[in-house]
Design a protein around this motif. Structure first.
Motif, PDB file in Angstrom:
ATOM      1  N   ARG A   1    -126.681 -24.967 -51.611  1.00 26.50           N
ATOM      2  CA  ARG A   1    -125.978 -24.012 -52.476  1.00 26.50           C
ATOM      3  C   ARG A   1    -126.619 -23.892 -53.862  1.00 26.50           C
ATOM      4  O   ARG A   1    -125.951 -23.598 -54.846  1.00 26.50           O
ATOM      5  CB  ARG A   1    -124.499 -24.340 -52.631  1.00 26.50           C
ATOM      6  CG  ARG A   1    -123.705 -24.544 -51.356  1.00 26.50           C
ATOM      7  CD  ARG A   1    -123.535 -23.249 -50.594  1.00 26.50           C
ATOM      8  NE  ARG A   1    -122.552 -23.304 -49.527  1.00 26.50           N
ATOM      9  CZ  ARG A   1    -122.800 -23.749 -48.304  1.00 26.50           C
ATOM     10  NH1 ARG A   1    -123.960 -24.226 -47.996  1.00 26.50           N
ATOM     11  NH2 ARG A   1    -121.860 -23.693 -47.376  1.00 26.50           N
ATOM     12  N   VAL A   2    -127.932 -24.135 -53.935  1.00 24.42           N
ATOM     13  CA  VAL A   2    -128.674 -23.999 -55.186  1.00 24.42           C
ATOM     14  C   VAL A   2    -129.967 -23.259 -54.872  1.00 24.42           C
ATOM     15  O   VAL A   2    -130.586 -23.479 -53.830  1.00 24.42           O
ATOM     16  CB  VAL A   2    -129.000 -25.388 -55.793  1.00 24.42           C
ATOM     17  CG1 VAL A   2    -129.912 -25.262 -56.995  1.00 24.42           C
ATOM     18  CG2 VAL A   2    -127.721 -26.113 -56.174  1.00 24.42           C
ATOM     19  N   PHE A   3    -130.363 -22.347 -55.774  1.00 23.50           N
ATOM     20  CA  PHE A   3    -131.602 -21.590 -55.603  1.00 23.50           C
ATOM     21  C   PHE A   3    -132.492 -21.837 -56.806  1.00 23.50           C
ATOM     22  O   PHE A   3    -132.056 -21.715 -57.943  1.00 23.50           O
ATOM     23  CB  PHE A   3    -131.303 -20.096 -55.488  1.00 23.50           C
ATOM     24  CG  PHE A   3    -132.512 -19.261 -55.163  1.00 23.50           C
ATOM     25  CD1 PHE A   3    -132.864 -19.024 -53.850  1.00 23.50           C
ATOM     26  CD2 PHE A   3    -133.285 -18.716 -56.176  1.00 23.50           C
ATOM     27  CE1 PHE A   3    -133.980 -18.248 -53.541  1.00 23.50           C
ATOM     28  CE2 PHE A   3    -134.399 -17.942 -55.876  1.00 23.50           C
ATOM     29  CZ  PHE A   3    -134.739 -17.710 -54.552  1.00 23.50           C
ATOM     30  N   LYS A   4    -133.733 -22.220 -56.550  1.00 23.13           N
ATOM     31  CA  LYS A   4    -134.703 -22.421 -57.622  1.00 23.13           C
ATOM     32  C   LYS A   4    -135.932 -21.606 -57.272  1.00 23.13           C
ATOM     33  O   LYS A   4    -136.474 -21.713 -56.185  1.00 23.13           O
ATOM     34  CB  LYS A   4    -135.058 -23.886 -57.768  1.00 23.13           C
ATOM     35  CG  LYS A   4    -136.043 -24.135 -58.902  1.00 23.13           C
ATOM     36  CD  LYS A   4    -135.990 -25.565 -59.344  1.00 23.13           C
ATOM     37  CE  LYS A   4    -137.003 -25.923 -60.400  1.00 23.13           C
ATOM     38  NZ  LYS A   4    -137.205 -24.994 -61.470  1.00 23.13           N
ATOM     39  N   SER A   5    -136.353 -20.782 -58.215  1.00 21.25           N
ATOM     40  CA  SER A   5    -137.508 -19.930 -57.995  1.00 21.25           C
ATOM     41  C   SER A   5    -138.480 -20.092 -59.155  1.00 21.25           C
ATOM     42  O   SER A   5    -138.114 -19.850 -60.307  1.00 21.25           O
ATOM     43  CB  SER A   5    -137.062 -18.470 -57.893  1.00 21.25           C
ATOM     44  OG  SER A   5    -138.176 -17.614 -57.814  1.00 21.25           O
ATOM     45  N   GLY A   6    -139.685 -20.510 -58.853  1.00 23.39           N
ATOM     46  CA  GLY A   6    -140.709 -20.630 -59.891  1.00 23.39           C
ATOM     47  C   GLY A   6    -140.271 -21.506 -61.044  1.00 23.39           C
ATOM     48  O   GLY A   6    -139.758 -22.601 -60.872  1.00 23.39           O
ATOM     49  N   ALA A   7    -140.460 -20.998 -62.259  1.00 25.64           N
ATOM     50  CA  ALA A   7    -140.148 -21.767 -63.465  1.00 25.64           C
ATOM     51  C   ALA A   7    -138.678 -21.659 -63.869  1.00 25.64           C
ATOM     52  O   ALA A   7    -138.251 -22.300 -64.812  1.00 25.64           O
ATOM     53  CB  ALA A   7    -141.024 -21.282 -64.616  1.00 25.64           C
ATOM     54  N   SER A   8    -137.902 -20.830 -63.171  1.00 19.95           N
ATOM     55  CA  SER A   8    -136.502 -20.653 -63.552  1.00 19.95           C
ATOM     56  C   SER A   8    -135.687 -21.902 -63.217  1.00 19.95           C
ATOM     57  O   SER A   8    -136.050 -22.687 -62.350  1.00 19.95           O
ATOM     58  CB  SER A   8    -135.899 -19.437 -62.854  1.00 19.95           C
ATOM     59  OG  SER A   8    -135.777 -19.680 -61.476  1.00 19.95           O
ATOM     60  N   ASN A   9    -134.610 -22.077 -63.925  1.00 18.20           N
ATOM     61  CA  ASN A   9    -133.709 -23.194 -63.657  1.00 18.20           C
ATOM     62  C   ASN A   9    -133.009 -22.995 -62.329  1.00 18.20           C
ATOM     63  O   ASN A   9    -132.770 -21.870 -61.903  1.00 18.20           O
ATOM     64  CB  ASN A   9    -132.663 -23.307 -64.769  1.00 18.20           C
ATOM     65  CG  ASN A   9    -133.273 -23.713 -66.087  1.00 18.20           C
ATOM     66  OD1 ASN A   9    -134.306 -24.389 -66.117  1.00 18.20           O
ATOM     67  ND2 ASN A   9    -132.650 -23.300 -67.168  1.00 18.20           N
ATOM     68  N   ALA A  10    -132.645 -24.100 -61.694  1.00 22.20           N
ATOM     69  CA  ALA A  10    -131.867 -24.017 -60.467  1.00 22.20           C
ATOM     70  C   ALA A  10    -130.511 -23.420 -60.819  1.00 22.20           C
ATOM     71  O   ALA A  10    -129.947 -23.706 -61.863  1.00 22.20           O
ATOM     72  CB  ALA A  10    -131.696 -25.392 -59.851  1.00 22.20           C
ATOM     73  N   ARG A  11    -130.012 -22.547 -59.952  1.00 20.30           N
ATOM     74  CA  ARG A  11    -128.707 -21.944 -60.224  1.00 20.30           C
ATOM     75  C   ARG A  11    -127.854 -21.998 -58.971  1.00 20.30           C
ATOM     76  O   ARG A  11    -128.347 -21.890 -57.850  1.00 20.30           O
ATOM     77  CB  ARG A  11    -128.855 -20.522 -60.743  1.00 20.30           C
ATOM     78  CG  ARG A  11    -129.512 -19.573 -59.786  1.00 20.30           C
ATOM     79  CD  ARG A  11    -129.822 -18.219 -60.389  1.00 20.30           C
ATOM     80  NE  ARG A  11    -128.639 -17.490 -60.720  1.00 20.30           N
ATOM     81  CZ  ARG A  11    -128.561 -16.648 -61.741  1.00 20.30           C
ATOM     82  NH1 ARG A  11    -129.608 -16.422 -62.482  1.00 20.30           N
ATOM     83  NH2 ARG A  11    -127.449 -16.008 -61.992  1.00 20.30           N
ATOM     84  N   PRO A  12    -126.542 -22.171 -59.153  1.00 16.28           N
ATOM     85  CA  PRO A  12    -125.654 -22.217 -57.999  1.00 16.28           C
ATOM     86  C   PRO A  12    -125.553 -20.836 -57.352  1.00 16.28           C
ATOM     87  O   PRO A  12    -125.536 -19.822 -58.043  1.00 16.28           O
ATOM     88  CB  PRO A  12    -124.310 -22.642 -58.587  1.00 16.28           C
ATOM     89  CG  PRO A  12    -124.378 -22.258 -60.025  1.00 16.28           C
ATOM     90  CD  PRO A  12    -125.829 -22.320 -60.412  1.00 16.28           C
ATOM     91  N   ILE A  13    -125.543 -20.826 -56.040  1.00 13.66           N
ATOM     92  CA  ILE A  13    -125.384 -19.574 -55.300  1.00 13.66           C
ATOM     93  C   ILE A  13    -124.200 -19.723 -54.357  1.00 13.66           C
ATOM     94  O   ILE A  13    -123.731 -20.834 -54.092  1.00 13.66           O
ATOM     95  CB  ILE A  13    -126.670 -19.186 -54.534  1.00 13.66           C
ATOM     96  CG1 ILE A  13    -127.063 -20.272 -53.528  1.00 13.66           C
ATOM     97  CG2 ILE A  13    -127.799 -18.907 -55.506  1.00 13.66           C
ATOM     98  CD1 ILE A  13    -128.254 -19.903 -52.663  1.00 13.66           C
ATOM     99  N   ARG A  14    -123.716 -18.597 -53.883  1.00 12.09           N
ATOM    100  CA  ARG A  14    -122.580 -18.590 -52.974  1.00 12.09           C
ATOM    101  C   ARG A  14    -122.924 -17.758 -51.741  1.00 12.09           C
ATOM    102  O   ARG A  14    -123.710 -16.813 -51.816  1.00 12.09           O
ATOM    103  CB  ARG A  14    -121.337 -18.001 -53.642  1.00 12.09           C
ATOM    104  CG  ARG A  14    -120.834 -18.819 -54.813  1.00 12.09           C
ATOM    105  CD  ARG A  14    -120.294 -20.171 -54.340  1.00 12.09           C
ATOM    106  NE  ARG A  14    -119.772 -20.963 -55.437  1.00 12.09           N
ATOM    107  CZ  ARG A  14    -120.462 -21.900 -56.098  1.00 12.09           C
ATOM    108  NH1 ARG A  14    -121.726 -22.146 -55.800  1.00 12.09           N
ATOM    109  NH2 ARG A  14    -119.900 -22.587 -57.070  1.00 12.09           N
ATOM    110  N   PHE A  15    -122.298 -18.119 -50.619  1.00  7.36           N
ATOM    111  CA  PHE A  15    -122.512 -17.441 -49.345  1.00  7.36           C
ATOM    112  C   PHE A  15    -121.202 -16.877 -48.818  1.00  7.36           C
ATOM    113  O   PHE A  15    -120.135 -17.420 -49.070  1.00  7.36           O
ATOM    114  CB  PHE A  15    -123.020 -18.427 -48.283  1.00  7.36           C
ATOM    115  CG  PHE A  15    -124.295 -19.120 -48.620  1.00  7.36           C
ATOM    116  CD1 PHE A  15    -125.460 -18.408 -48.806  1.00  7.36           C
ATOM    117  CD2 PHE A  15    -124.338 -20.494 -48.734  1.00  7.36           C
ATOM    118  CE1 PHE A  15    -126.646 -19.051 -49.100  1.00  7.36           C
ATOM    119  CE2 PHE A  15    -125.517 -21.148 -49.024  1.00  7.36           C
ATOM    120  CZ  PHE A  15    -126.674 -20.425 -49.207  1.00  7.36           C
ATOM    121  N   LYS A  16    -121.332 -15.837 -48.019  1.00 12.18           N
ATOM    122  CA  LYS A  16    -120.203 -15.333 -47.238  1.00 12.18           C
ATOM    123  C   LYS A  16    -120.773 -14.825 -45.923  1.00 12.18           C
ATOM    124  O   LYS A  16    -121.682 -13.999 -45.898  1.00 12.18           O
ATOM    125  CB  LYS A  16    -119.477 -14.206 -47.954  1.00 12.18           C
ATOM    126  CG  LYS A  16    -118.303 -13.664 -47.139  1.00 12.18           C
ATOM    127  CD  LYS A  16    -117.430 -12.755 -47.961  1.00 12.18           C
ATOM    128  CE  LYS A  16    -116.294 -12.162 -47.158  1.00 12.18           C
ATOM    129  NZ  LYS A  16    -115.446 -13.116 -46.486  1.00 12.18           N
TER     130      LYS A  16
END
Length: 155
Positions: free
Chosen positions: A126-141
């Motif tokens: 439930r976390v997405f990290k892309s390149g240099a960006s900070n990891a951020r919480p994500i949600r699914f449905k």
């Protein structure tokens, strides 16, 4: 190929409806100092309310093999597909037009079958990290097709 929709512009929802940028204050939750987790929950609630999700599933694709993923950073469909391909085979990624806080993006990720969706839901952190960006919480449905839409008999 994962197929990809064009990248819609991302004005926060509260500004996009008026057609003006910067005339209204930030959404109530952001102004109230939401945590990243609360912000992710709010994005999911609003995207589900605003989007007709089944309309975005391409003809011939199984809606139950498709997962709504929200609160991602503004990433390309290729980046999103590559991220989820670590968990299950990805068939298509479609970016939605909903943008709630101006820094989030939402996608429909279609997998080869509904078992793949279950695998992602069970294994993803439930976390997405892309390149240099900070990891951020994500949600699914998980999407669900109406029973009557499956066939004439409803199965």
């Amino acid at each position: 190929s994962w197929g990809a929709s064009s990248s819609p512009s991302c004005l926060p929802t509260h500004n996009r409806h008026l057609g003006f940028s910067g005339l209204m204050s930030e959404p109530e939750g952001a102004a109230a100092g939401m945590t990243p987790e609360e912000e992710a929950d709010q994005v999911l609630r609003q995207v589900v309310q605003e989007e007709d999700l089944l309309r975005h599933v391409p003809e011939g694709f199984d809606p139950e093999a498709t997962l709504l993923v929200v609160n991602l950073p503004k990433a390309s469909a290729l980046e999103v597909g590559a991220h989820f391909a670590w968990y299950a085979p990805v068939v298509r990624v479609t970016r939605l037009s909903s943008c709630i806080f101006g820094k989030d993006a939402s996608y429909l990720v279609s997998f080869v079958d509904s078992d793949s969706v279950i695998s992602v839901l069970e294994r993803h952190g439930r976390v997405f990290k892309s390149g240099a960006s900070n990891a951020r919480p994500i949600r699914f449905k998980k999407l669900h097709a109406e029973a009557a839409a499956r066939n004439w008999f409803g199965w």
